[in-house]
Design an enzyme around this catalytic site. Structure first.
Site, mmCIF file in Angstrom:
data_model
loop_
_atom_site.group_PDB
_atom_site.id
_atom_site.type_symbol
_atom_site.label_atom_id
_atom_site.label_comp_id
_atom_site.label_asym_id
_atom_site.label_seq_id
_atom_site.Cartn_x
_atom_site.Cartn_y
_atom_site.Cartn_z
ATOM 1 N N LEU A 148 -7.267 0.688 -1.568
ATOM 2 C CA LEU A 148 -6.336 1.331 -1.761
ATOM 3 C C LEU A 148 -5.099 0.345 -2.356
ATOM 4 O O LEU A 148 -4.175 1.141 -2.943
ATOM 5 C CB LEU A 148 -5.695 1.538 -0.200
ATOM 6 C CG LEU A 148 -6.321 2.535 0.596
ATOM 7 C CD1 LEU A 148 -5.897 2.584 2.025
ATOM 8 C CD2 LEU A 148 -6.054 3.986 -0.093
ATOM 9 N N TYR A 149 -5.281 -0.736 -2.627
ATOM 10 C CA TYR A 149 -4.151 -1.565 -3.134
ATOM 11 C C TYR A 149 -4.473 -1.231 -4.667
ATOM 12 O O TYR A 149 -3.257 -0.959 -5.299
ATOM 13 C CB TYR A 149 -4.265 -3.037 -3.007
ATOM 14 C CG TYR A 149 -3.593 -4.034 -3.560
ATOM 15 C CD1 TYR A 149 -2.222 -3.811 -3.521
ATOM 16 C CD2 TYR A 149 -3.815 -4.748 -4.618
ATOM 17 C CE1 TYR A 149 -1.344 -4.829 -4.040
ATOM 18 C CE2 TYR A 149 -2.991 -5.736 -5.487
ATOM 19 C CZ TYR A 149 -1.901 -5.631 -5.227
ATOM 20 O OH TYR A 149 -0.938 -6.396 -5.927
#
Length: 332
Positions: A148-149
């Protein structure tokens, strides 16, 4: 826009993430050269930190459009360093902070008639695609970023660059690789904690190459991007030629008086353990985050190198802080 450092006049700059590692160094540097700085803060502790660094605190967060607008009013420039920098967390929170928060910063800058916005991006946005070896600004984001980063930082950068030219706003992105140096509140504390717990291992022996970027060089790149960055463009930043990951980390730990461990873990074994751990954390009600993750392996367990030739050619970026000087500063 009032002229900046290179022509001898001061600017008024609004900074997000001012209490963080890069933000503190940036504020102190801006203040030292005579600029006026405001910084977004979420707590009394953050307010004290940015005040000490030399900025006027503005209470609010990236969800608060009004605080952003108020903080940017009358400013010449905005530097957006704030982000959710984690390897694990909820999809909702990552998108809220990194994507929607960045969009609110862009919208506020346009509404306040700010002339230039510099966004601090990351090479991590390429995790999930081909090996990140000598990456340059012609690279495109992978269709399926790993984690997700990388996903949300890539989307955030896309929003920033797409806003270039809107309401007179010039937008520029800098992408430093592996930020380190004196005052580190991000990378080094995590490594030290891992060493303290006896969990630190050199993945695959740690002999692969890595690019690095001292915090002073990150700030140098940000300031040059404010002044000279072409609108709608991104620039990689580094300390110069790559270095062996193990040698660099050993020197960095040594600079704070810690002997680097000797333990190693084969890359294949580490990847298998990461897959198992991530799966367990997704399906079971486990707290915290997995001890090993594929995203981290890709950034720290294999070669990640970037080519900063564009920043050197277009911005006049040098990277004045050498690794040796950076280690010496950490020891001081």
């Amino acid at each position: 826009m009032t002229q900046g450092h290179y022509t001898g006049f001061s600017m008024r700059v609004f900074v997000t993430g001012g209490s963080g590692f890069v933000g503190r160094r940036l504020i102190a540097t801006l203040k030292a050269r005579g600029d006026e700085v405001r910084a977004l803060v979420r707590s009394d502790k953050a307010a004290e930190t940015v005040r000490t660094a030399g900025a006027e605190p503005v209470s609010g967060d990236l969800d608060d459009a009004e605080a952003l607008r108020r903080g940017m009013e009358g400013c010449d420039a905005v530097v957006h360093t704030a982000a959710m920098v984690k390897a694990w967390g909820s999809r909702e929170e990552f998108f809220r902070v990194n994507v929607e928060g960045t969009q609110r910063v862009v919208d506020a800058a346009r509404a306040a008639k700010v002339k230039v916005l510099v966004h601090v991006g990351t090479e991590a946005m390429f995790v999930g695609g081909k090996p990140i070896v000598q990456a340059d600004e012609t690279w495109t984001r992978p269709e399926k970023p790993l984690g997700l980063y990388p996903l949300t930082k890539g989307l955030a950068e896309e929003r920033v660059l797409a806003a270039n030219g809107q309401d007179g706003l010039r937008t520029v992105v800098v992408r430093p690789r592996l930020i380190w140096g004196k005052g580190d509140t991000s990378l080094l504390p995590q490594i030290l904690e891992s060493v303290r717990k006896g969990q630190f291992r050199w993945i695959g022996g740690g002999r692969h190459l890595t690019s690095t970027c001292n915090v002073a060089n990150v700030v140098e790149g940000i300031l040059l991007a404010l002044e000279k960055g072409r609108g709608g463009q991104a620039y990689f930043l580094s300390d110069g030629p790559p270095v062996e990951f193990r040698a660099f980390m050993t020197q960095m730990l040594g600079a704070v008086g810690v002997k680097a461990p000797e333990g190693e873990l084969p890359y294949g074994v580490a990847r298998l353990l990461a897959v198992v751990a991530e799966t367990a954390w997704r399906v079971l009600p486990l707290g915290g985050e997995p001890p090993l993750q594929r995203f981290i392996l890709r950034l720290m367990g294999e070669e990640v190198t970037v080519n900063d030739a564009k920043a050197r050619a277009e911005l006049g970026y040098v990277g004045h802080m050498t690794r040796e000087a950076g280690f010496a500063e950490m020891r001081s």
